[in-house]
Motif scaffolding. Sequence first.
Motif, PDB file in Angstrom:
ATOM      1  N   ILE A 238      -0.826   0.788 -12.937  1.00 52.96           N
ATOM      2  CA  ILE A 238      -0.791   0.320 -11.587  1.00 52.96           C
ATOM      3  C   ILE A 238      -1.923   1.062 -10.718  1.00 52.96           C
ATOM      4  N   ALA A 239      -2.705   0.222 -10.043  1.00 57.24           N
ATOM      5  CA  ALA A 239      -3.753   0.912  -9.117  1.00 57.24           C
ATOM      6  C   ALA A 239      -2.971   0.977  -7.790  1.00 57.24           C
ATOM      7  N   PHE A 240      -3.180   1.934  -7.147  1.00 59.87           N
ATOM      8  CA  PHE A 240      -2.484   2.143  -5.615  1.00 59.87           C
ATOM      9  C   PHE A 240      -3.930   2.932  -4.882  1.00 59.87           C
ATOM     10  N   SER A 241      -3.898   2.456  -3.391  1.00 60.93           N
ATOM     11  CA  SER A 241      -4.871   2.879  -2.677  1.00 60.93           C
ATOM     12  C   SER A 241      -4.074   3.722  -1.402  1.00 60.93           C
ATOM     13  N   VAL A 242      -4.912   4.550  -0.760  1.00 56.50           N
ATOM     14  CA  VAL A 242      -4.343   5.183   0.431  1.00 56.50           C
ATOM     15  C   VAL A 242      -5.528   5.193   1.454  1.00 56.50           C
ATOM     16  N   SER A 243      -5.169   4.759   2.628  1.00 58.70           N
ATOM     17  CA  SER A 243      -6.153   4.865   3.853  1.00 58.70           C
ATOM     18  C   SER A 243      -5.667   5.306   5.173  1.00 58.70           C
ATOM     19  N   ALA A 244      -6.403   5.834   5.602  1.00 57.07           N
ATOM     20  CA  ALA A 244      -5.887   6.688   7.110  1.00 57.07           C
ATOM     21  C   ALA A 244      -6.479   5.891   8.395  1.00 57.07           C
ATOM     22  N   THR A 245      -5.619   6.146   9.463  1.00 59.98           N
ATOM     23  CA  THR A 245      -6.175   5.467  10.825  1.00 59.98           C
ATOM     24  C   THR A 245      -6.166   6.633  11.816  1.00 59.98           C
ATOM     25  N   ASN A 246      -7.109   6.566  12.736  1.00 63.67           N
ATOM     26  CA  ASN A 246      -7.482   7.375  13.631  1.00 63.67           C
ATOM     27  C   ASN A 246      -6.837   7.066  15.033  1.00 63.67           C
TER      28      ASN A 246
END
Length: 268
Positions: free
Chosen positions: A214-222
Motif C-alpha cells: 500500500i502506498a501512502f503520502s504525507v503533505s504539510a500546510t503552512n
Amino acid sequence: AMQMDGLIYALEGAGKQWQLRRTIAEIGRKKYTLIAKNIENKPGLQQAGEITIQRRALPLAEVAKVSVSPKEIYAGEQFVIRVQTTVPADKVYVDIDGRRHSMDGAGTKWSYLTTVDRIGTSRFKVLAVNSDGKSGKRRDERIAIAERPAEVVSVAKLSVNPGKGYVADLFLFKAETDRLAKRVNLVISGTTYEMKGSGQKWYLERQIEERGTIAFSVSATNEDERPGGSKIGFFTVEAHPVKVVGVQAAPAAIYSGEEFVIEARTDR
C-alpha cells in the motif's frame, strides 16, 4: 552708430530708419549710446539707453514615467521607486506618508529606495524641479503593500512502523517537516487523515484492514493554508498466518477398514 562695451557698431538702414541686429550671451544690463551723422558727416546729439539681457526660462521638468520594483511589495521590505522626467531635472522629490524625500539621480532618471510597514494601499506623490526652481505638475501614484506569505512547508522525513504487518494491525505513521507546519495530512488509499502533533513532528496510528503493498503520502500546510511538497512511502499488509491449535481423532479406537474422523482447530 551705436557704442556698447567699448565697441562701435554701424547700424543698417536709410533715411530715418536704422537698425542693428545683435546677439549677446552675457546676462544683465547693458548701457549704450547712439550717434547719428548728417550728410556732411557731422554728428548730432548722443542718445543714451539701456537694455536688460535675461536668460530664457528653462522648460518645466514633468514626470513622464513612474515604476516600482519588485512587482510584489511586502510590508517592511525594501523597494525602489524609479522616475523618468520629460527633460533633465535639477531635483526630484517623492512624498510618502506626508514626508518629502529627495530622490537620487541626475538628468531624466531618478530613483529612491524605501520601505513601508503598513499593509494595504500606500499613496505617494512625485514632483520634478528644473534649474530655475520651477516645478512641474505633481503626479500621484499608489502601490499595494502585502504581507509576505509564509514559507511553504515540505515533508523532510516519513516512516511507518511496522513496514510489514498483518491485516487489522496498528501501523504508526510519523512525519517530520523542514519548518513549522500548521497541519499535516496522511493519505492512504485515497482517504485523507489529519495527523496529530505540532511544529515539525507529526504522527498518526491507524488500523489497516486491506491487504497488499500500500502506498501512502504525507503533505504539510503552512500558516497561509498553502500546501507544500508531499512524500510517498510504502508498507505491506499480509493476511495473518493460521496456526493449528488442536487435533482430535474419532472414534477413540480405530479399526482396519472402518471409517474414522480427524478434526483440526485453528487459531483463526
